[in-house]
Scaffold this motif. Structure first.
Motif, PDB file in Angstrom:
ATOM      1  N   LEU A 289      -4.093  -7.244   3.150  1.00  0.00           N
ATOM      2  CA  LEU A 289      -3.205  -8.410   3.145  1.00  0.00           C
ATOM      3  C   LEU A 289      -1.748  -8.019   3.410  1.00  0.00           C
ATOM      4  O   LEU A 289      -0.862  -8.868   3.415  1.00  0.00           O
ATOM      5  CB  LEU A 289      -3.307  -9.131   1.800  1.00  0.00           C
ATOM      6  CG  LEU A 289      -4.642  -9.864   1.583  1.00  0.00           C
ATOM      7  CD1 LEU A 289      -4.806 -10.249   0.132  1.00  0.00           C
ATOM      8  CD2 LEU A 289      -4.737 -11.086   2.487  1.00  0.00           C
ATOM      9  N   ASN A 290      -1.521  -6.712   3.603  1.00  0.00           N
ATOM     10  CA  ASN A 290      -0.167  -6.195   3.834  1.00  0.00           C
ATOM     11  C   ASN A 290       0.765  -6.432   2.640  1.00  0.00           C
ATOM     12  O   ASN A 290       1.980  -6.471   2.789  1.00  0.00           O
ATOM     13  CB  ASN A 290       0.451  -6.785   5.106  1.00  0.00           C
ATOM     14  CG  ASN A 290       1.044  -5.704   6.003  1.00  0.00           C
ATOM     15  OD1 ASN A 290       0.513  -4.608   6.071  1.00  0.00           O
ATOM     16  ND2 ASN A 290       2.131  -6.004   6.658  1.00  0.00           N
ATOM     17  N   VAL A 291       0.159  -6.591   1.465  1.00  0.00           N
ATOM     18  CA  VAL A 291       0.955  -6.736   0.242  1.00  0.00           C
ATOM     19  C   VAL A 291       1.579  -5.376  -0.096  1.00  0.00           C
ATOM     20  O   VAL A 291       2.711  -5.295  -0.561  1.00  0.00           O
ATOM     21  CB  VAL A 291       0.072  -7.257  -0.923  1.00  0.00           C
ATOM     22  CG1 VAL A 291       0.813  -7.209  -2.255  1.00  0.00           C
ATOM     23  CG2 VAL A 291      -0.378  -8.696  -0.628  1.00  0.00           C
ATOM     24  N   VAL A 292       0.828  -4.299   0.153  1.00  0.00           N
ATOM     25  CA  VAL A 292       1.379  -2.947   0.009  1.00  0.00           C
ATOM     26  C   VAL A 292       1.324  -2.229   1.355  1.00  0.00           C
ATOM     27  O   VAL A 292       0.381  -2.397   2.120  1.00  0.00           O
ATOM     28  CB  VAL A 292       0.650  -2.097  -1.069  1.00  0.00           C
ATOM     29  CG1 VAL A 292       0.839  -2.698  -2.450  1.00  0.00           C
ATOM     30  CG2 VAL A 292      -0.828  -1.915  -0.746  1.00  0.00           C
ATOM     31  N   GLU A 293       2.366  -1.461   1.624  1.00  0.00           N
ATOM     32  CA  GLU A 293       2.449  -0.660   2.851  1.00  0.00           C
ATOM     33  C   GLU A 293       3.017   0.695   2.471  1.00  0.00           C
ATOM     34  O   GLU A 293       3.852   0.788   1.570  1.00  0.00           O
ATOM     35  CB  GLU A 293       3.421  -1.299   3.842  1.00  0.00           C
ATOM     36  CG  GLU A 293       3.081  -2.714   4.274  1.00  0.00           C
ATOM     37  CD  GLU A 293       4.251  -3.307   5.047  1.00  0.00           C
ATOM     38  OE1 GLU A 293       4.322  -3.065   6.259  1.00  0.00           O
ATOM     39  OE2 GLU A 293       5.096  -3.966   4.415  1.00  0.00           O
ATOM     40  N   GLN A 294       2.591   1.716   3.186  1.00  0.00           N
ATOM     41  CA  GLN A 294       3.068   3.060   2.845  1.00  0.00           C
ATOM     42  C   GLN A 294       4.594   3.178   2.955  1.00  0.00           C
ATOM     43  O   GLN A 294       5.223   3.864   2.160  1.00  0.00           O
ATOM     44  CB  GLN A 294       2.395   4.110   3.728  1.00  0.00           C
ATOM     45  CG  GLN A 294       2.682   5.524   3.223  1.00  0.00           C
ATOM     46  CD  GLN A 294       1.941   6.586   4.001  1.00  0.00           C
ATOM     47  OE1 GLN A 294       0.908   6.333   4.591  1.00  0.00           O
ATOM     48  NE2 GLN A 294       2.486   7.793   3.990  1.00  0.00           N
ATOM     49  N   VAL A 295       5.209   2.469   3.906  1.00  0.00           N
ATOM     50  CA  VAL A 295       6.669   2.570   4.063  1.00  0.00           C
ATOM     51  C   VAL A 295       7.427   2.016   2.862  1.00  0.00           C
ATOM     52  O   VAL A 295       8.612   2.289   2.702  1.00  0.00           O
ATOM     53  CB  VAL A 295       7.180   1.838   5.337  1.00  0.00           C
ATOM     54  CG1 VAL A 295       6.693   2.546   6.595  1.00  0.00           C
ATOM     55  CG2 VAL A 295       6.775   0.377   5.344  1.00  0.00           C
ATOM     56  N   ARG A 296       6.733   1.240   2.016  1.00  0.00           N
ATOM     57  CA  ARG A 296       7.397   0.658   0.838  1.00  0.00           C
ATOM     58  C   ARG A 296       7.108   1.449  -0.438  1.00  0.00           C
ATOM     59  O   ARG A 296       7.325   0.957  -1.540  1.00  0.00           O
ATOM     60  CB  ARG A 296       6.986  -0.803   0.670  1.00  0.00           C
ATOM     61  CG  ARG A 296       7.360  -1.640   1.874  1.00  0.00           C
ATOM     62  CD  ARG A 296       7.406  -3.114   1.586  1.00  0.00           C
ATOM     63  NE  ARG A 296       7.712  -3.879   2.782  1.00  0.00           N
ATOM     64  CZ  ARG A 296       8.930  -4.036   3.272  1.00  0.00           C
ATOM     65  NH1 ARG A 296       9.968  -3.480   2.666  1.00  0.00           N
ATOM     66  NH2 ARG A 296       9.128  -4.746   4.364  1.00  0.00           N
ATOM     67  N   VAL A 297       6.590   2.656  -0.265  1.00  0.00           N
ATOM     68  CA  VAL A 297       6.326   3.542  -1.402  1.00  0.00           C
ATOM     69  C   VAL A 297       7.302   4.706  -1.332  1.00  0.00           C
ATOM     70  O   VAL A 297       7.422   5.351  -0.292  1.00  0.00           O
ATOM     71  CB  VAL A 297       4.877   4.089  -1.345  1.00  0.00           C
ATOM     72  CG1 VAL A 297       4.635   5.102  -2.462  1.00  0.00           C
ATOM     73  CG2 VAL A 297       3.864   2.947  -1.418  1.00  0.00           C
ATOM     74  N   LYS A 298       8.030   4.938  -2.413  1.00  0.00           N
ATOM     75  CA  LYS A 298       9.007   6.041  -2.438  1.00  0.00           C
ATOM     76  C   LYS A 298       8.739   6.922  -3.649  1.00  0.00           C
ATOM     77  O   LYS A 298       8.811   6.448  -4.783  1.00  0.00           O
ATOM     78  CB  LYS A 298      10.438   5.488  -2.525  1.00  0.00           C
ATOM     79  CG  LYS A 298      10.836   4.619  -1.326  1.00  0.00           C
ATOM     80  CD  LYS A 298      11.205   5.467  -0.114  1.00  0.00           C
ATOM     81  CE  LYS A 298      11.535   4.626   1.111  1.00  0.00           C
ATOM     82  NZ  LYS A 298      10.349   4.194   1.876  1.00  0.00           N
ATOM     83  N   VAL A 299       8.439   8.184  -3.390  1.00  0.00           N
ATOM     84  CA  VAL A 299       8.137   9.117  -4.462  1.00  0.00           C
ATOM     85  C   VAL A 299       9.163  10.241  -4.460  1.00  0.00           C
ATOM     86  O   VAL A 299       9.513  10.756  -3.399  1.00  0.00           O
ATOM     87  CB  VAL A 299       6.732   9.740  -4.268  1.00  0.00           C
ATOM     88  CG1 VAL A 299       6.428  10.757  -5.365  1.00  0.00           C
ATOM     89  CG2 VAL A 299       5.670   8.653  -4.249  1.00  0.00           C
ATOM     90  N   ASN A 300       9.642  10.587  -5.640  1.00  0.00           N
ATOM     91  CA  ASN A 300      10.451  11.791  -5.777  1.00  0.00           C
ATOM     92  C   ASN A 300       9.766  12.644  -6.833  1.00  0.00           C
ATOM     93  O   ASN A 300       9.923  12.418  -8.030  1.00  0.00           O
ATOM     94  CB  ASN A 300      11.889  11.457  -6.178  1.00  0.00           C
ATOM     95  CG  ASN A 300      12.765  12.703  -6.218  1.00  0.00           C
ATOM     96  OD1 ASN A 300      12.295  13.801  -6.513  1.00  0.00           O
ATOM     97  ND2 ASN A 300      14.031  12.528  -5.912  1.00  0.00           N
TER      98      ASN A 300
END
Length: 159
Positions: free
Chosen positions: A61-72
């Motif tokens: 559903l494009n509710v989550v996308e890899q570009v909107r995940v930020k990990v440090n």
């Protein structure tokens, strides 16, 4: 569906193609090396979460996308933005909660999680974000057996 339940809020969502499974690298196979957690690994944890209303995943559903995940990994922070399918989606809090629970269950305790709505994509963005950021409210929600059951359904693998 049959049984005359409530009509779906978004009856005909757009469906997006899933990204492929990612190959495991030799570095990840090496037990001697510290396994740092990256954006893709977090995305892989949440992409298969089921939408509460549709027999589809949050990725489809494009509710989550890899570009909107930020990990440090060094700072032990994970931030996930999710985009409800419609601006008045009443399921936004539930979706955010499902993402948060999946990450709490999957990641080492050192991680600080920030799950929030993509800015400008939901009418109650600030209220939902505030709920998701409030540890006590999240804990209280998960003590509600009905709500926990719904979250667990969103997190269960599809048969």
């Amino acid at each position: 569906g049959p049984g005359g339940g409530a009509p779906l809020e978004n009856a005909n969502p757009l469906i997006f193609r899933r990204s492929g499974e990612r190959p495991v690298t030799a570095r990840e196979e090496d037990d001697e090396l510290p396994d740092s957690i990256d954006d893709r690994e977090i995305f892989d944890l949440i992409r298969s979460i089921n939408d509460p209303e549709h027999p589809l995943t949050l990725e489809e559903l494009n509710v989550v996308e890899q570009v909107r995940v930020k990990v440090n990994d060094a700072e032990s922070t994970v931030a996930v933005e999710f985009t409800p399918t419609i601006p008045h989606c009443s399921m936004a809090t539930l979706i955010g909660l499902s993402i948060k629970v999946k990450l709490i269950r999957s990641l080492p305790e050192r991680f600080k999680l920030d799950v929030h709505i993509t800015p400008g994509t939901h009418a109650s963005e600030h209220a939902v974000n505030k709920q998701l950021a409030d540890k006590e409210r999240v804990a209280a929600a998960l003590e509600n057996s009905h709500l926990l059951e719904v979250v667990n359904q969103c997190l269960s693998a599809r048969s």
